[in-house]
Scaffold this motif. Structure first.
Motif, short mmCIF file in Angstrom:
data_model
loop_
_atom_site.label_atom_id
_atom_site.label_comp_id
_atom_site.label_asym_id
_atom_site.label_seq_id
_atom_site.Cartn_x
_atom_site.Cartn_y
_atom_site.Cartn_z
N VAL A 154 -3.16 3.92 8.70
CA VAL A 154 -1.72 4.16 8.83
C VAL A 154 -1.48 5.66 9.01
N GLY A 155 -0.69 6.03 10.01
CA GLY A 155 -0.29 7.42 10.21
C GLY A 155 1.09 7.66 9.64
N SER A 156 1.40 8.93 9.32
CA SER A 156 2.65 9.24 8.64
C SER A 156 3.29 10.51 9.19
N LYS A 157 4.58 10.67 8.89
CA LYS A 157 5.29 11.89 9.27
C LYS A 157 4.90 13.09 8.41
N ASP A 158 4.22 12.83 7.28
CA ASP A 158 3.79 13.95 6.43
C ASP A 158 2.46 14.56 6.91
N MET A 159 2.06 14.21 8.17
CA MET A 159 0.88 14.78 8.84
C MET A 159 -0.43 14.24 8.28
N SER A 160 -0.38 13.23 7.43
CA SER A 160 -1.60 12.64 6.87
C SER A 160 -1.86 11.27 7.49
N THR A 161 -3.13 10.86 7.43
CA THR A 161 -3.54 9.54 7.89
C THR A 161 -4.28 8.86 6.75
N TRP A 162 -3.98 7.58 6.51
CA TRP A 162 -4.55 6.86 5.38
C TRP A 162 -5.32 5.64 5.86
N HIS A 178 -4.04 17.80 10.61
CA HIS A 178 -2.97 17.95 11.60
C HIS A 178 -1.84 18.82 11.06
N LYS A 179 -1.04 19.37 11.99
CA LYS A 179 0.09 20.22 11.63
C LYS A 179 1.42 19.64 12.10
N ASP A 180 1.41 18.37 12.50
CA ASP A 180 2.64 17.74 12.97
C ASP A 180 2.57 16.23 12.71
N VAL A 181 3.63 15.54 13.06
CA VAL A 181 3.75 14.10 12.82
C VAL A 181 2.64 13.34 13.53
N ILE A 182 2.03 12.38 12.85
CA ILE A 182 1.00 11.54 13.46
C ILE A 182 1.68 10.51 14.38
N TYR A 216 0.84 -1.20 0.00
CA TYR A 216 0.00 0.00 0.00
C TYR A 216 0.88 1.25 0.00
N TYR A 217 0.74 2.06 -1.05
CA TYR A 217 1.46 3.32 -1.15
C TYR A 217 0.46 4.47 -1.01
N GLY A 218 0.77 5.45 -0.22
CA GLY A 218 -0.11 6.59 -0.02
C GLY A 218 0.64 7.77 0.55
N PRO A 219 1.20 7.64 1.77
CA PRO A 219 1.94 8.75 2.37
C PRO A 219 3.20 9.10 1.56
N TYR A 220 3.59 10.37 1.64
CA TYR A 220 4.80 10.82 0.97
C TYR A 220 6.03 10.65 1.85
N ASP A 221 5.80 10.60 3.17
CA ASP A 221 6.91 10.50 4.11
C ASP A 221 6.79 9.18 4.89
N GLU A 222 7.67 9.00 5.84
CA GLU A 222 7.76 7.76 6.60
C GLU A 222 6.49 7.47 7.39
N THR A 223 6.05 6.22 7.36
CA THR A 223 4.87 5.80 8.13
C THR A 223 5.26 5.57 9.59
N LYS A 260 -3.88 8.29 -3.78
CA LYS A 260 -3.63 9.68 -4.17
C LYS A 260 -4.23 10.60 -3.11
N ALA A 261 -3.83 11.87 -3.16
CA ALA A 261 -4.26 12.82 -2.15
C ALA A 261 -5.78 12.99 -2.12
N GLU A 262 -6.41 12.94 -3.32
CA GLU A 262 -7.86 13.08 -3.35
C GLU A 262 -8.51 11.71 -3.23
N ALA A 263 -9.76 11.69 -2.72
CA ALA A 263 -10.49 10.44 -2.54
C ALA A 263 -10.91 9.88 -3.89
N PRO A 264 -11.00 8.55 -4.02
CA PRO A 264 -11.44 7.95 -5.28
C PRO A 264 -12.87 8.38 -5.62
#
Length: 399
Positions: A161-169, A187-191, A140-147, A262-266
């Motif tokens: 999955v949470g990531s250092k790029d402040m996104s959750t997938w 969020h504005k910081d690492v998950i 599974y690929y989604g986050p741009y930074d480390e999970t 991808k960043a946008e939802a399917p």
């Protein structure tokens, strides 16, 4: 004379780094100590170090739901599959990169490993006849930074999955027509942690700057729809044979099925309406301004208790989703590196890597069940008691 020496126990150190885990019955805490694993039985007041070791220090431990096996991964990504019944190594494997977290599905059939910006889902060993213990199912690929963290739904249909790029997938563990992947921001910081609510797709995400986001899904777990693999259904026997052939074709190291988010939802396809999430509320841990990084978090789904540990050695207990503060205490002057809660929700384990501390706190009675700290510096002297039952040690740290 007998010369068949057998390793018995590791004394003087209780925790170094990695994640703490409780046994299935909740009576023992499993702690990584350097390149070994120690098990502290809190009911019988005994400790045991497993007779297995890795080349480098252990960074994460994944425990199966039945408590029979564990996957232990060191700093380089070298993993060993360990039987907690026979205390033997069953299999060696190498992920080739440092692994940040590992988690079995609640039904014990799969486990997910996060390394770099990818989440890898494997078939759990021992559930079916296999030659390879670790068979990769999907990447599974989604986050741009480390999970950074993983959690599963109670029925093992999805994981987050949470990531250092402040996104959750949110990813589907099966081929769901209405949930392939979904990206959450806010969020504005690492998950640091992400958790599903009990028997639901609703989830909580916690970031390092002390922010909690509450997310609500418009779909129940029963509302997930499987995709139709083929137009003309084959007889059940042919389907089983084809699935077995697919499993035999996959070997260790292969990528399996690749899912790229991808960043946008399917977009919705035809009659099937995709699962959507919306942010219900946002809460902050540093309302009084005593800001310090949130470093560890865990959530107990049955009691709805969220436990958070901070860099200053303070921990909080909150009841969700109302975010009511139940308890707050400073247990150390060092950063809390790992938090775990046992199956009944009574005992909370804390690991502080800076001082090598391991604490187990019973929050209802507000008392310590277990409190130990290893020597911070070199151990310089050692003595047995006259009856040989106890050992006293002295170290350069004055303890």
């Amino acid at each position: 004379m007998k010369f068949s020496y057998r390793f018995s126990n590791l004394l003087g150190a209780v925790y170094r780094q990695g994640n703490l885990s409780f046994s299935k019955d909740g009576n023992a805490v499993i702690s990584p100590v350097g390149n070994r694993i120690s098990v502290f039985d809190l009911k019988n007041n005994t400790s045991e170090t497993l007779p297995i070791s890795t080349v480098k220090n252990i960074t994460c431990v994944g425990l199966s739901p039945d408590g029979n096996i564990a996957i232990v991964v060191d700093e380089d990504g070298a993993a060993v599959l360990v039987s907690l019944i026979t205390r033997a190594i069953l299999h060696h494997f190498h992920f080739h990169k440092p692994v940040s977290s590992i988690r079995f599905s609640p039904d014990g059939r799969k486990f997910v490993v996060t390394k770099e910006n990818v989440a890898l889902m494997y078939h759990a060993p021992g559930k079916q006849r296999e030659f390879n213990a670790f068979v990769l199912d999907k990447s599974y690929y989604g986050p741009y930074d480390e999970t950074t963290c993983i959690d599963w739904t109670d029925d093992s249909k999805c994981f987050v999955v949470g990531s250092k790029d402040m996104s959750t997938w949110v990813f589907g563990a099966e081929r769901w027509a209405n949930l392939i992947y979904y990206s959450l921001g806010g969020h504005k910081d690492v998950i640091v942690g992400c958790f599903f609510e009990k028997d639901s797709l609703d989830l909580y995400t916690v970031s390092q700057d002390g922010t909690l986001c509450v997310w609500e899904s418009d779909t129940e777990l029963d509302g997930l729809v499987l995709t139709k693999k083929r137009d003309k259904p084959k007889p059940p026997k042919e389907e089983e044979e084809e699935d077995e052939e697919e499993e035999e074709d996959r070997v260790e190291g292969q990528e399996g099925e690749v899912i790229r988010g991808k960043a946008e939802a399917p977009k919705d396809k035809g009659e099937t309406k995709n699962v959507r999430f919306r942010q219900m509320s946002k809460h902050f841990f540093n309302k009084e301004g005593d800001f310090n990084n949130l470093t560890a978090v865990t959530y107990h789904k049955q009691t709805h208790i969220l436990v958070t540990g901070f860099a200053s050695g303070i921990f909080h207990l909150h009841e969700l989703p109302e975010f009511n503060l139940i308890h707050s205490l400073s247990i150390s002057d060092q950063r809390i590196a790992s938090v775990s809660i046992n199956s009944s929700g009574d005992w909370i384990g804390f690991g502080c890597s800076g001082m090598g501390q391991l604490l187990v706190w019973e929050w209802q009675s507000e008392s310590y069940v277990f409190k130990q700290q290893g020597h911070f510096n070199n151990m310089s002297s050692l003595a047995y008691s006259p009856d040989g039952q106890y050992i006293a040690t002295g170290g350069d740290d004055g303890k």
